[in-house]
Design an enzyme around this catalytic site. Structure first.
Site, mmCIF file in Angstrom:
data_model
loop_
_atom_site.group_PDB
_atom_site.id
_atom_site.type_symbol
_atom_site.label_atom_id
_atom_site.label_comp_id
_atom_site.label_asym_id
_atom_site.label_seq_id
_atom_site.Cartn_x
_atom_site.Cartn_y
_atom_site.Cartn_z
ATOM 1 N N GLU A 63 35.078 25.129 15.228
ATOM 2 C CA GLU A 63 35.398 26.500 15.110
ATOM 3 C C GLU A 63 34.452 27.231 15.085
ATOM 4 O O GLU A 63 33.376 26.818 14.102
ATOM 5 C CB GLU A 63 36.851 27.123 15.309
ATOM 6 C CG GLU A 63 36.779 28.568 14.929
ATOM 7 C CD GLU A 63 38.515 29.354 14.968
ATOM 8 O OE1 GLU A 63 39.312 27.690 14.285
ATOM 9 O OE2 GLU A 63 38.372 30.261 15.156
ATOM 10 N N ASN A 222 43.042 30.258 23.768
ATOM 11 C CA ASN A 222 44.072 29.919 22.429
ATOM 12 C C ASN A 222 44.784 30.518 21.507
ATOM 13 O O ASN A 222 45.147 31.672 21.639
ATOM 14 C CB ASN A 222 42.912 29.880 21.721
ATOM 15 C CG ASN A 222 43.538 29.546 20.071
ATOM 16 O OD1 ASN A 222 43.646 28.158 19.933
ATOM 17 N ND2 ASN A 222 43.639 30.727 18.772
ATOM 18 N N GLU A 223 45.923 30.195 21.336
ATOM 19 C CA GLU A 223 47.677 30.826 20.845
ATOM 20 C C GLU A 223 47.223 32.524 21.015
ATOM 21 O O GLU A 223 47.118 33.434 20.884
ATOM 22 C CB GLU A 223 46.869 31.133 19.315
ATOM 23 C CG GLU A 223 47.065 29.466 18.684
ATOM 24 C CD GLU A 223 46.907 29.985 16.936
ATOM 25 O OE1 GLU A 223 46.805 30.828 16.302
ATOM 26 O OE2 GLU A 223 47.084 28.018 16.241
ATOM 27 N N TYR A 295 51.055 23.197 12.058
ATOM 28 C CA TYR A 295 50.125 22.555 10.728
ATOM 29 C C TYR A 295 51.470 23.305 9.704
ATOM 30 O O TYR A 295 52.495 23.778 9.538
ATOM 31 C CB TYR A 295 49.651 24.127 10.225
ATOM 32 C CG TYR A 295 48.257 24.218 11.278
ATOM 33 C CD1 TYR A 295 46.660 23.688 10.759
ATOM 34 C CD2 TYR A 295 47.908 25.359 11.804
ATOM 35 C CE1 TYR A 295 45.494 23.699 11.025
ATOM 36 C CE2 TYR A 295 46.431 25.079 12.692
ATOM 37 C CZ TYR A 295 45.534 24.708 12.433
ATOM 38 O OH TYR A 295 44.502 24.837 13.061
ATOM 39 N N GLU A 348 45.265 21.613 17.851
ATOM 40 C CA GLU A 348 45.209 22.376 16.421
ATOM 41 C C GLU A 348 46.439 21.025 15.521
ATOM 42 O O GLU A 348 47.698 21.289 16.331
ATOM 43 C CB GLU A 348 45.154 23.236 16.264
ATOM 44 C CG GLU A 348 43.835 24.332 16.772
ATOM 45 C CD GLU A 348 43.893 25.213 16.097
ATOM 46 O OE1 GLU A 348 44.888 26.507 14.985
ATOM 47 O OE2 GLU A 348 43.423 26.627 17.165
ATOM 48 N N GLN A 398 40.069 21.484 10.820
ATOM 49 C CA GLN A 398 38.886 20.867 12.024
ATOM 50 C C GLN A 398 38.122 19.767 11.213
ATOM 51 O O GLN A 398 37.957 19.281 9.941
ATOM 52 C CB GLN A 398 38.603 22.298 11.651
ATOM 53 C CG GLN A 398 39.253 23.574 12.357
ATOM 54 C CD GLN A 398 38.798 25.085 12.642
ATOM 55 O OE1 GLN A 398 37.438 24.605 13.573
ATOM 56 N NE2 GLN A 398 39.367 25.354 12.879
HETATM 57 O O1 AHR Z 1 41.978 26.654 12.800
HETATM 58 C C1 AHR Z 1 42.218 28.267 11.949
HETATM 59 C C2 AHR Z 1 42.981 28.674 12.719
HETATM 60 O O2 AHR Z 1 44.479 28.758 12.773
HETATM 61 C C3 AHR Z 1 42.880 28.832 14.516
HETATM 62 O O3 AHR Z 1 41.110 29.722 14.694
HETATM 63 C C4 AHR Z 1 43.869 29.302 14.852
HETATM 64 O O4 AHR Z 1 43.677 28.851 16.270
HETATM 65 C C5 AHR Z 1 44.744 28.834 14.311
HETATM 66 O O5 AHR Z 1 45.800 30.003 13.638
#
Ligand code: AHR
Length: 549
Positions: A63, A222-223, A295, A348, A398
């Site tokens: 990103e 995205n999201e 995450y 992600e 990432q």
């Molecule tokens: O990876 C960092 C951020 O986490 C990304 O931009 C977003 O999609 C997620 O919330």
């Protein structure tokens, strides 16, 4: 190591193809039938294939955030840092070693603020734009630079060149919050239409790429429940339908990825699928992947490097939630997509620690990755392999200078993290048939009986490609090695090799000054017949490559 004669009295946890079994299984008396007593067993049912392990499961995410693109990937053609057309050479060389099937770009949240037209044409005349992340708390103290004000030096052509250099497919994420379906069509046209056919194709050719870029994977937002537009699932489904309706494919089959839920939000999934199909169930055929982001966060004080033993087990346990997220999402999708036309794209995933270990203040979300993160990478990749019938793509977040990164870079300094070594080892699974397995070992981790389950004591996955059987396994015990008995059902081994990633301390990590502090090593094993032994050191990841008769 714990005494072997405790076997039969300790609690054992089995993890199988369906994940960690909630109940504890007590193995009553008797030792496994190997010459040496075993603490654990890995049973591989060679005749039971789950599905092909999509190489794209070993995908990456890049990103325009902090030091990922500027300095991480892109150093510029005139840089003193060794580069290939402006792209960091060390990164390219390391990427080739892990066979990165796919790389996602340009975001993340950034994607829904990005106009692809800003990143094409002569670099000197590209506009400078305020980066989406400029107001992040951590960026306040950071100096001005490309991380705050994006010069757009790295755009579509540079990104696809990077992908070609490392052997990956590009996966572009489109801006749904700020641009239109017409802009999306135009981006696809710019990338994929043959030279001479359209003005955009000619523009691409003038920008150095006469041949179509043949971009297959397209993320639609995205999201979209958050930074991607704050949509309701119904609103987003309507946008999704609009964006993908009749997009000319220019001879490249397009695979659309829809923006899935935050973590385990089943409502987002149910309502999206209901709205998507309200007029035409056939639209399910147009969705390649249902994007899932997870995450596992962090633990305790949130420190990337300085954590306790409890934090170690706690975070591994949180990472293990991926298993149930996959099965729960899969079940919710099936309420409408009964034939499972749509698969999961976990685009992600990773651990997310507190700031403080980034290699530069402007490298937002940069963090050191220790052995703890390596085990999280390994157990997550094993989870994807065990669900090869459901997961078609995954992108660790990432790639460089960020969360759960494989690499760190700052100007002319570069190093690979322990996560890189996991990806290099696990590349052996790519394209293989995932096999049903059962891992049995004593549960580990501090826990309050009746309140928290112990973490399984051994987990992994297996795959078969021709006559090569690949087994990967994670021993999460911070203190104890495991003597594992490998049992092959329906096959016999001729020979085998083993590679182990372990370290003296669970906090160990690589740095610019000590880039090889953590790296895997070859370990001898006697792999013959349908039962053999393998010793798995504490806090380790193992790769076994077995030649079958
Ligand atoms: O990876 C960092 C951020 O986490 C990304 O931009 C977003 O999609 C997620 O919330």
């Amino acid at each position: 190591m714990k005494s072997r004669n405790l076997i039969g009295r300790r609690e054992f946890v089995k993890t199988g193809a369906r994940g960690t079994l909630g109940a504890l299984a007590l193995i009553a008396g008797g030792l496994p039938r190997t010459a040496r007593a075993a603490d654990a067993q890995v049973e591989v049912i060679v005749g039971e294939a789950i599905g092909t392990i999509a190489p794209a499961i070993y995908g990456h995410f890049t990103e325009h955030i902090g030091g990922v693109v500027y300095d991480g990937i892109w150093v510029g053609e005139d840089s003193a840092v060794p580069n290939i057309g402006g792209i960091r050479r060390d990164l390219v060389e390391h990427m080739k070693r892990i066979k990165p099937a796919v790389v996602r770009w340009p975001g993340g949240c950034f994607a829904d603020s990005y106009d692809w037209r800003d990143g094409i044409g002569p670099r000197a005349s590209r506009p400078r734009r305020t980066n989406f992340w400029v107001d992040a708390r951590e960026m306040r103290a950071a100096p001005d630079g490309p991380q705050k004000y994006d010069p757009n030096a790295f755009g579509t052509n540079e990104f696809v060149r990077f992908c070609r250099l490392v052997g990956a497919e590009p996966y572009l994420a489109a801006n749904v919050r700020g641009l239109t379906a017409a802009d999306f069509d135009a981006w696809v046209d710019y990338c994929n239409s043959p030279r001479g056919k359209t003005s955009l194709a000619d523009e691409r050719a003038a920008n150095g790429d006469p041949d179509p870029l043949r971009v297959r994977y397209w993320g639609v937002g995205n999201e979209s429940w958050g930074c991607g537009g704050n949509f309701t699932p119904e609103e987003y489904a309507t946008e999704f339908r609009r964006f993908i309706a009749w997009v000319p494919d220019h001879g490249v089959p397009l695979s659309f990825i829809a923006s899935g839920p935050s973590g385990g939000d089943l409502e987002w999934t149910r309502r999206f699928f209901a709205k998507l199909t309200e007029r035409d169930r056939g639209l399910l055929r147009s969705v390649f992947g249902w994007g899932l982001h997870y995450y596992c966060g962090t633990s305790g004080q949130g420190q990337a490097v300085d954590f306790t033993l409890d934090d170690w087990y706690d975070l591994l346990r949180k990472a293990d939630v991926m298993e149930s997220l996959i099965t729960q999402q899969w079940a919710a999708m099936a309420e409408i997509d009964t034939g499972h036309r749509v698969k999961l794209a976990v685009d992600e995933w990773g651990a997310w620690h507190e700031a403080g270990t980034e290699v530069h203040p402007a490298y937002l979300f940069g963090q050191m990755s220790t052995m703890r993160d390596a085990l999280i990478a390994a157990l997550t990749l094993d989870t994807f392999s065990r669900h090869a019938d459901k997961v078609v793509m995954a992108n660790v977040a990432q790639l460089i200078n960020n969360l759960h990164s494989l690499f760190l870079a700052r100007e002319d300094r570069f190093c690979a993290t322990p996560n890189f070594h996991v990806f290099e080892m696990y590349a052996a699974h790519q394209g293989g048939q995932s096999l049903r397995t059962q891992f049995t070992a004593p549960g580990v981790g501090a826990y309050a009986p009746g309140k928290t389950s112990p973490l399984w004591g051994l987990a992994g996955s297996a795959s078969l490609a021709g006559k090569e059987l690949v087994i990967t396994a994670v021993n999460p015990s911070a203190k104890n090695a495991l003597e594992a008995e490998i049992v092959l059902r329906g096959a016999a081994a001729l020979d085998g090799r083993m590679r182990v990633l372990g370290s003296g301390d669970i906090h160990d990590h690589n740095t610019f000054d000590d880039p090889r502090a953590v790296e895997p090593r070859e370990v001898k094993i006697q792999a013959r017949g349908d039962r053999f032994a393998a010793k798995l050191p504490p806090a380790s990841v193992a790769l076994l490559r077995i030649s079958l008769a």
